[in-house]
Design a protein around this motif. Structure first.
Motif, PDB file in Angstrom:
ATOM      1  N   LYS A  22       0.804  -1.229   0.000  1.00  0.00           N
ATOM      2  CA  LYS A  22       0.000   0.000   0.000  1.00  0.00           C
ATOM      3  C   LYS A  22       0.842   1.286   0.000  1.00  0.00           C
ATOM      4  O   LYS A  22       0.482   2.237  -0.688  1.00  0.00           O
ATOM      5  N   LYS A  80      -6.901   2.357  -2.394  1.00  0.00           N
ATOM      6  CA  LYS A  80      -7.766   1.864  -1.319  1.00  0.00           C
ATOM      7  C   LYS A  80      -7.781   0.339  -1.386  1.00  0.00           C
ATOM      8  O   LYS A  80      -7.808  -0.242  -2.470  1.00  0.00           O
ATOM      9  N   ASP A 122      -8.953  -0.174   4.114  1.00  0.00           N
ATOM     10  CA  ASP A 122      -9.938   0.905   3.989  1.00  0.00           C
ATOM     11  C   ASP A 122     -11.364   0.450   4.277  1.00  0.00           C
ATOM     12  O   ASP A 122     -12.166   1.220   4.789  1.00  0.00           O
ATOM     13  N   LYS A 123     -11.689  -0.778   3.930  1.00  0.00           N
ATOM     14  CA  LYS A 123     -13.033  -1.290   4.217  1.00  0.00           C
ATOM     15  C   LYS A 123     -12.962  -2.803   4.346  1.00  0.00           C
ATOM     16  O   LYS A 123     -12.342  -3.473   3.522  1.00  0.00           O
TER      17      LYS A 123
END
Length: 142
Positions: free
Chosen positions: A55, A61, A85-86
């Protein structure tokens, strides 16, 4: 498995599917393809780890779909989730396990099967029918 991948690629020619046999191969592949995408969606623990490790270089993301129910433990594992991120769970149980471990998971996307209340009447009918069919076959064999 590979036949299904080939069928998907024929049906959706723009769909990009790839796999790697080890972490180094996975990391190199992510570094190569990440600039082509806005979001990286990991669906295995190995890919999730590789996406997070890379990353700082791709700055995309990272979304991770968690499919397993065991509790994530350890500092590095929890850091990996924090840098994601999620996080999406495939069931309420997986979501609850993540949240109980202090990992933020707000969304559930069910993996093909939507929860439904069990119809016990149908279950008993099917059970009886199968028992009768098995008994009939047994009689024929005698």
């Amino acid at each position: 498995f590979y036949n299904k991948i080939l069928q998907l690629q024929k049906k959706f020619p723009d769909l990009k599917i790839w796999s790697a046999s080890n972490y180094l191969e996975e990391i190199l592949k992510i570094l190569k393809v990440a600039p082509l995408y806005d979001i990286l969606h990991a669906q295995t623990g190995k890919t999730h780890t590789a996406a997070i490790l890379t990353k700082p270089f791709h700055r995309k993301k990272v979304i991770y779909t968690r499919r397993v129910h065991f509790t994530p433990e350890g500092f590095l594992t929890k850091l990996k989730y924090k840098l994601t991120d999620k996080v999406i769970a495939i069931s309420q149980n997986v979501k609850q396990t993540l949240n109980s471990a202090g990992i933020k998971c707000e969304e559930v996307i069910y993996s093909c099967i939507f929860p439904k209340e069990l119809n016990y009447g149908k279950v008993l009918k099917l059970k009886n029918k199968l028992q009768e069919e098995a008994y009939d076959e047994f009689e024929i064999l005698e």
